[in-house]
Design a protein around this motif. Structure first.
Motif, short mmCIF file in Angstrom:
data_model
loop_
_atom_site.label_atom_id
_atom_site.label_comp_id
_atom_site.label_asym_id
_atom_site.label_seq_id
_atom_site.Cartn_x
_atom_site.Cartn_y
_atom_site.Cartn_z
N PHE A 1 0.33 5.29 0.81
CA PHE A 1 -0.39 6.26 1.33
C PHE A 1 -0.61 7.66 0.74
O PHE A 1 0.74 8.22 0.66
N CYS B 1 0.96 -1.15 0.18
CA CYS B 1 0.16 0.08 0.08
C CYS B 1 0.95 1.18 -0.11
O CYS B 1 2.05 1.19 0.68
N CYS C 1 -6.36 11.22 1.67
CA CYS C 1 -7.31 10.16 2.03
C CYS C 1 -7.32 9.06 1.15
O CYS C 1 -8.35 8.63 0.62
N TRP D 1 -1.63 11.44 1.25
CA TRP D 1 -2.36 12.39 1.84
C TRP D 1 -3.36 12.98 0.99
O TRP D 1 -3.31 13.23 -0.06
N VAL E 1 -5.41 5.57 0.16
CA VAL E 1 -4.46 4.30 0.10
C VAL E 1 -4.52 3.80 -1.08
O VAL E 1 -5.52 3.04 -1.11
#
Lengths: 399, 484
Positions: free
Chosen positions: A378, A376, A382, A380, A384
């Motif tokens: 991530f 995954c 919202c 920023w 993933v």
């Protein structure tokens, strides 16, 4: 003090029917509020009446004093609901690898959220009481910081001034919120427990241990300078004036702390003096019997260890009265689901190992193809972004 | 020759003055300890996540807040778990200051003077997304204010896109634990003029910003303000001391002006010191109750700075005057060595005076008694100087000790920080008042003792012709014996 007496009188008048007393005699009567966790997630618009958003079955199970607290403190219900859910999630996480996995039942009127296991005064019950009480403390303190509860107290600790809160605030600022979370949790969670019998004392003690757990996690971190932050703001930023404050820990830290207490819980029994007291109480007037323990007595319980060679339990320790059932077989009487069909770890020697988990019944092994999120990234705020990985897993399930 | 008051004051009068000053000092300390609250207090505010539904979040006049009419729709933190497609600018962390308590909508009072905002980020540990120890974080911060009037709307106060270094570590890397991120200073308001403040923070993600941040769960703002009670006590002290010091200062300067000679360096230094203290005492804080004065923090620093500088240089000159050495070169040494140096000098002064005392027995009794008295008083003043200097330096050191809002020992009635502040402040004032009084030129003439060897003594102790009346008589005494 007068307020406290008033509340005590209120809770006395809030006496439930005789039938309910006998039914709940074993577990004490302060556990029905847990059902708030199953109430529909409240929305963010403050409702005209705080009761409208609550399932009537949930609200009906609250004690009168608890209803009053919710009515008098707008915003508190959402916080308690969030806390109760947090407690359930944390309990299920902490017990994910044990025979009893903190399963919750569909909540119906008169039924307990965690099932009939709370009727027994065992370790698991002790943990449930502690974690729920701790969660209320934590989430009330959090909600106070967010400003979503307007009634959080502004304790001005320096001098006992009788002036108004506004003047206190202007004069010397307000205290930290954790104190309010602590006292509110005492008021709300401990309502039904008056410490009249041993089970109620056990509940009181464990509720208090949960709350103390939150505070001790905070302090423990202060001593290791992890959770305390300071800011120098004297002349040109020099440290002539330094203000420090606490940071609320993640609830997982509290959960881990309480799980350690669960592992080291102490078994207690009725001490002789208590027996004498309760006999005398029975002989005395009904009024005295109803009032239960005074506030000071409530939190200074002298519980005697079952094994006289052990130390008496401290304020942070969890206490229980009887051995836990084996949790192996389904037992509807105790609300135990049993471990049939539970997954286990073949290589582990602990409670999650297949030998212990399946209680020696044996297990079946299956090869399963699982599609999981993996690698995954991530973004920023919202997003993933994960890849989907196909893996073959060997799953062991108890027979 | 004319001496200073300290040389001519009778022992009785001096002790009376000293007792009065000591009582004033104790009162100052107790005012801080018993009446004043801690100097500052803080509120921890948890940011509410509001959803900005506007197209690109660039509307400058749109304010998001969680309480009151028109409050925002908040988003819960579940937006991380699902693959919802929210854009970063759509999440606005809002902080409404102050937070309500006791069912009251608290507002800031102008007595609370200033507001400091410190931001903390709670980042949840996730083994899949570990973050670096030091990460750059970009904040789009906008500050607004509002008055108590319920019709009032939020008006912009300041806005800026700032970059900060986020310093995060984790001791026990376990799922759901939070990183321990250091607090970042965000803003400092020199005047707390308005009633409510609102901070909106966005974490923009354009051009690759804020990408290494991991899973932010909460933003906490700690709003630190000076306590109104402390300001009131402080300003009262200032109000009391300002006219007193001003009065003593004018009286002192009048005395010096009346002298036939031009003022000495020490006298100039005392005047400067008195003026610096008067500037520090000037209760400008009253003006902040009526006007918005954002420069107050700076002004406070300047006032304090000037005072410290004058006080330290005065001590050097003061000690130097009595040892007759040149200390100007040494004036530049650092504050840490300063105290040691001062102590050393005072010790040398003592030694010097003690050595000169050996001459005393050969003098006539009246003259000997006079000089002994003078020496004794100077010793006393020297010790007072050393004490004042030590307390000032100790004040700095004690300031390093944490003074939290959290008091577990609730029986403690004395507010030590405040007591120390008022105590030291009172001490400066009292000390300088004492100096101004004692070092003012005296009108008294020392009677010349009629005796057979008085003429030779008069010659012996009369000031050197090259140095007309410039020195204190003790200085003259010390120099005279040194010449011999």
């Amino acid at each position: 003090m007068r307020l406290w007496m008033l509340l005590a009188v209120l809770s006395v008048t809030a006496y439930v029917s005789l039938a309910e007393i006998t039914k709940n005699k074993n577990r004490g009567r302060g556990s029905m509020w847990w059902g708030i966790a199953k109430a529909d997630e409240p929305n963010n618009f403050l409702p005209v009446s705080p009761t409208s958003m609550l399932d009537s079955s949930v609200y009906g199970n609250l004690r009168r004093k608890q209803k009053k607290l919710i009515r008098d403190n707008p915003g508190v219900l959402q916080a308690i609901s969030r806390g109760a859910n947090q407690a359930v999630a944390e309990c299920q996480y902490q017990f994910r690898n044990r025979r009893w996995n903190c399963s919750t039942k569909n909540f119906l009127r008169g039924k307990n959220l965690f099932g009939k296991i709370v009727d027994k005064g065992c370790r698991e019950t002790a943990f449930i009481y502690a974690i729920t009480s701790a969660a209320v403390t934590h989430s009330i303190a959090r909600a106070c910081s967010e400003g979503s509860i307007q009634s959080c107290s502004c304790d001005y600790t320096h001098q006992s001034r009788t002036s108004s809160a506004v003047r206190d605030w202007e004069w010397g600022g307000c205290s930290d919120n954790i104190g309010y979370g602590f006292t509110f949790s005492r008021d709300f969670v401990d309502t039904g427990e008056r410490g009249r019998n041993l089970r109620e004392k056990m509940n009181l003690h464990n509720n208090e241990a949960g709350r103390t757990g939150v505070v001790s996690v905070l302090l423990q971190h202060v001593s290791s300078e992890m959770r305390q932050e300071c800011k120098c703001h004297g002349m040109s930023g020099s440290c002539t004036v330094k203000t420090c404050w606490m940071r609320l820990p993640s609830f997982r830290v509290v959960g881990d702390n309480l799980k350690d207490r669960f592992d080291g819980a102490s078994r207690v029994m009725v001490s002789n003096s208590d027996r004498v007291r309760s006999n005398a109480n029975l002989a005395n007037s009904v009024h005295q019997h109803r009032d239960g323990l005074s506030r000071r007595q409530r939190y200074n319980l002298q519980l005697k260890p079952y094994n006289p060679e052990h130390k008496p339990p401290g304020p942070k320790d969890l206490v229980y009265l009887e051995q836990s059932p084996a949790f192996c077989e389904k037992n509807p009487k105790l609300g135990i689901l049993g471990t049939h069909g539970r997954q286990c770890n073949e290589t582990s020697l602990g409670v999650d190992g297949c030998d212990l988990m399946c209680c020696g019944r044996g297990y079946k092994t299956q090869e399963m193809v699982v599609i999981e999120r993996c690698a995954c990234i991530f973004h920023w705020c919202c997003e993933v972004k994960c890849q989907k990985c196909r893996t073959t897993k060997t799953v062991h399930t108890c027979l | 020759m004319q001496g200073t008051i300290i040389e001519n004051l009778s022992g009785k009068k001096l002790s009376l003055l000293v007792i009065l000053l000591i009582i004033a000092q104790i009162v100052c300390f107790l005012i801080g300890g018993l009446i004043a609250p801690t100097p500052a207090s803080s509120q921890n505010i948890l940011g509410t996540q509001c959803k900005d539904t506007s197209i690109n979040g660039s509307d400058e006049n749109k304010w998001f807040y969680s309480r009151g009419n028109g409050s925002c729709t908040s988003v819960d933190d579940t937006h991380f778990s699902s693959d919802t497609h929210q854009q970063p600018y759509q999440i606005v962390y809002t902080f409404q200051m102050p937070v309500p308590r006791n069912n009251l909508d608290l507002d800031y009072s102008r007595w609370q003077q200033n507001l400091i905002g410190v931001l903390q980020v709670d980042i949840r540990y996730n083994s899949e997304v570990e973050i670096a120890r030091r990460t750059l974080i970009t904040l789009d911060a906008r500050l607004a204010y509002r008055s108590k009037d319920p019709q009032d709307v939020w008006k912009p106060y300041a806005s800026s896109t700032v970059e900060r270094i986020l310093d995060c570590s984790i001791d026990m890397p376990r799922e759901q634990y939070n990183y321990n991120c250091k607090a970042m200073p965000l803003f400092e308001l020199g005047s707390l003029y308005h009633d409510y403040y609102l901070l909106n923070i966005r974490l923009p993600s354009n051009t690759g910003k804020n990408q290494g941040l991991g899973r932010i769960v909460d933003l906490w703002l700690t709003a630190i303000n000076q306590n109104g009670g402390f300001t009131k006590v402080w300003v009262s002290l200032k109000t009391v001391y300002f006219p007193i010091v001003l009065g003593v200062l004018t009286w002192y300067w009048k005395r010096v002006y009346m002298l036939s000679r031009s003022p000495a360096l020490l006298e100039y230094m005392l005047l400067t010191l008195g003026s610096a203290l008067t500037f520090l005492n000037l209760p400008l804080e009253y003006l902040t109750l009526a006007y918005d004065m954002p420069f107050m923090l700076l002004l406070g620093d300047i006032r304090q700075g000037i005072f410290y500088a004058t006080l330290l240089s005065f001590w050097l000159v003061f000690a130097g005057e009595h040892l007759m050495l040149s200390f100007i070169i040494l004036a530049g040494i650092s504050a840490g060595i300063y105290l040691l140096f001062l102590s050393y000098m005072i010790w040398k002064v003592f030694k010097n005076i003690s050595a000169k005392r050996a001459v005393l027995p050969s003098m006539s009794s009246a003259r000997r008694l006079h000089y002994e008295g003078v020496i004794y008083r100077f010793k006393f003043l020297m010790i007072a100087t050393l004490l004042c200097a030590s307390l000032t330096v100790v004040g700095f050191i004690l300031g390093q000790v944490a003074e939290g809002q959290w008091k577990w020992d609730e029986d403690l009635e004395l507010e030590m920080t405040s007591a120390f502040f008022t105590g030291v402040y009172g001490m400066w004032n009292i000390y300088i008042i004492a100096l101004l009084c004692l070092y003012a030129p005296s009108h008294k003439q020392w009677p010349i003792e009629p005796s057979e060897n008085s003429i030779s003594e008069e010659i012996e102790f009369s000031p050197l012709p090259t140095d007309p009346n410039e020195m204190l008589s003790l200085t003259a005494f010390a120099r005279k014996t040194a010449v011999e």
